[in-house]
Scaffold this motif. Structure first.
Motif, PDB file in Angstrom:
ATOM      1  N   GLY A  14      40.968  44.058  46.006  1.00 37.71           N
ATOM      2  CA  GLY A  14      40.763  43.828  45.362  1.00 37.71           C
ATOM      3  C   GLY A  14      42.127  43.479  44.566  1.00 37.71           C
ATOM      4  O   GLY A  14      43.214  43.247  44.738  1.00 37.71           O
ATOM      5  N   MET A  15      42.137  42.361  43.615  1.00 39.26           N
ATOM      6  CA  MET A  15      43.486  42.204  42.396  1.00 39.26           C
ATOM      7  C   MET A  15      43.773  43.051  42.192  1.00 39.26           C
ATOM      8  O   MET A  15      45.194  43.323  41.761  1.00 39.26           O
ATOM      9  N   GLY A  41      39.509  39.710  48.673  1.00 39.51           N
ATOM     10  CA  GLY A  41      39.465  38.734  47.096  1.00 39.51           C
ATOM     11  C   GLY A  41      37.591  39.481  47.459  1.00 39.51           C
ATOM     12  O   GLY A  41      37.301  38.007  46.722  1.00 39.51           O
ATOM     13  N   SER A  45      36.652  40.714  42.551  1.00 43.47           N
ATOM     14  CA  SER A  45      37.869  40.120  41.931  1.00 43.47           C
ATOM     15  C   SER A  45      37.377  38.080  42.385  1.00 43.47           C
ATOM     16  O   SER A  45      37.840  37.124  42.062  1.00 43.47           O
ATOM     17  N   ALA A 207      43.640  36.508  44.900  1.00 43.93           N
ATOM     18  CA  ALA A 207      43.766  37.542  46.149  1.00 43.93           C
ATOM     19  C   ALA A 207      43.976  37.522  47.424  1.00 43.93           C
ATOM     20  O   ALA A 207      45.334  38.788  47.545  1.00 43.93           O
ATOM     21  N   GLY A 380      39.681  42.390  35.102  1.00 39.95           N
ATOM     22  CA  GLY A 380      40.295  42.969  36.221  1.00 39.95           C
ATOM     23  C   GLY A 380      41.758  41.763  36.888  1.00 39.95           C
ATOM     24  O   GLY A 380      42.970  42.273  37.404  1.00 39.95           O
ATOM     25  N   LEU A 381      41.182  40.305  37.035  1.00 40.32           N
ATOM     26  CA  LEU A 381      42.082  39.377  37.467  1.00 40.32           C
ATOM     27  C   LEU A 381      43.130  39.227  36.539  1.00 40.32           C
ATOM     28  O   LEU A 381      44.021  39.133  37.006  1.00 40.32           O
ATOM     29  N   GLY A 384      45.719  42.917  36.968  1.00 38.70           N
ATOM     30  CA  GLY A 384      45.407  43.378  38.055  1.00 38.70           C
ATOM     31  C   GLY A 384      47.012  43.424  38.230  1.00 38.70           C
ATOM     32  O   GLY A 384      47.937  44.968  38.357  1.00 38.70           O
TER      33      GLY A 384
END
Length: 413
Positions: A14-15, A41, A45, A207, A380-381, A384
């Motif tokens: 993921g990110m 991703g 994400s 991602a 998270g985005l 990251g």
């Protein structure tokens, strides 16, 4: 197939995981990125509102207002929903979340995360330029709408607090809302425009673009099962790969690895849903828009207008219950002209959260060569690349740009 060997294996594409892999690679480490999916991703994400929230100084803490808590308790709040059958599962975590949300502890969380928030857009812009995908970043800011005097007053107080940390904002009257977004309809008390956050119209594609950059620079991507991670005399091994060090960046699935290794980190999840719809007629939405009182966001993604919901408290792997999408859809249609749904059904994802709304970043206390990078809650985005840099600095012996102590895994005892 011969086993791949590297300096570091990063579990989770993921990110958060992709960003950690890129920053380790930048500092001279040979990295293998591992995911259960064929592409990066594809999970958490993929499904967010697309905002790099560099203006979000204060984490999403449990409310202290009694009226809000009562609404949540009776499932009457559009911002949150819970499955009664899952209450015994998430209630102990929810109590810890409530306790960690006291004013003093919430301020501690905000100040601890502030250097990461301030660094978030800088790190993204650098990676986007290097990946060659400027079209995946739009300088739109975003708009918060308020229907009641009370919610508007609370929103103004929030941005006044954030202004102390250099966050700019514009308080808008109803007439200014119409001038900014002429296709919105509704009876609004006011709005707040946040100009500095930038918008990603396809988070999953971002991602994947970062992963493509990682591969171009010599990184390797392996489809494997993170649950096969085990320690041996030389370091760490996952099916198909071996390395001296391993990073657990599996978001809401991180517990599948750390619990097997004897860690009892209180990782919880907040589930969320989205649905893409075509804009009606020639209607245009210029930026993401939050209906603060009704608890949903409309974001102008490449795929269509993405309707995202608030949070659902449930078991991570329980069947989807998109009640909030069903509730939000007629309200969203009243706010903005929406056509037919583009998706066959709502998408569901899970946000990985610790009770203090801070991620876990750093070395595992009892295992040499094992590192953690998970629990980024709603960001998270956003975070990251910033947390990837912090982790890589720690792993390579560089001076970390932020104090890592608030993110230590052993802060929970």
């Amino acid at each position: 197939m011969a086993e791949l060997k590297a300096d570091v294996v990063v579990l989770g594409a993921g990110m958060v995981g992709v960003s950690a892999a890129l920053h380790l690679q930048r500092r001279g480490r040979d990295v293998i990125l591992v995911d259960k999916n064929e592409a990066a991703g594809e999970e958490t994400s993929f499904g967010n509102a697309g905002l790099i929230e560099c203006a979000s100084v204060f984490p999403y803490m449990f409310p202290r207002d009694v009226r809000e808590i009562v609404q949540y308790a009776f499932n009457r709040s559009p911002q949150a929903h819970y499955r009664l059958s899952d209450l015994p599962y998430f209630l102990p975590w929810l109590v810890r979340y409530y306790l960690a949300s006291s004013p003093a502890r919430a301020l501690h969380s905000a100040l601890s995360e502030l250097p990461l928030i301030q660094r978030s857009l800088i790190e993204h812009e650098a990676l986007i330029a290097e990946a060659g995908v400027p079209e995946l970043l739009r300088r739109t800011g975003w708009l918060k709408l308020f229907r009641s005097e009370r919610s508007f007053a609370n929103g103004v107080k929030e941005v006044e607090r954030a202004s102390q940390f250099g966050v700019p904002s514009e308080v808008l009257k109803p007439s200014a809302i119409a001038a900014r977004e002429p296709h919105l309809s509704g009876d609004f008390t006011g709005a707040i425009y946040l100009p500095t956050p930038e918008f990603v119209p396809d988070p999953g594609a971002l991602a994947k673009a970062y992963t493509a950059l990682f591969k171009r620079k010599g990184g390797r991507f392996l489809v494997s099962d993170a649950k096969t991670l085990e320690q041996d005399a030389k370091g760490w091994r996952v099916r198909g790969a071996a390395a001296r060090e391993a990073v657990v960046a599996l978001g809401p699935w991180s517990d599948l690895v750390f619990r097997r290794l004897g860690y009892s980190i209180p990782l919880g999840v907040k589930r969320g849903y989205h649905l893409h719809l075509a804009p009606g007629g020639n209607a245009v939405l210029h930026e993401p828009v939050l209906d603060s009182d009704l608890g949903f966001v409309l974001a102008p993604m490449n795929r269509g207008i993405r309707l995202t919901t608030g949070v659902e408290f449930a078991r991570r792997d329980a069947p989807p219950t998109p009640v909030q999408v069903q509730q939000a859809l007629p309200r969203a249609r009243a706010l903005f002209p929406l056509g037919e749904a583009i998706d066959a059904k709502p998408w569901m994802g899970a946000r990985p959260c610790l009770p203090d709304m801070l991620p876990v970043i750093g070395q595992a206390p009892r295992h040499a060569g094992l590192w953690f990078d998970f629990g980024h809650q709603h960001h998270g985005l956003t975070l990251g690349p910033a947390t990837g840099r912090l982790l890589a600095e720690m792993m390579t012996g560089q001076a970390p740009f932020a104090d890592p102590r608030p993110f230590a895994a052993d802060r929970f005892g």
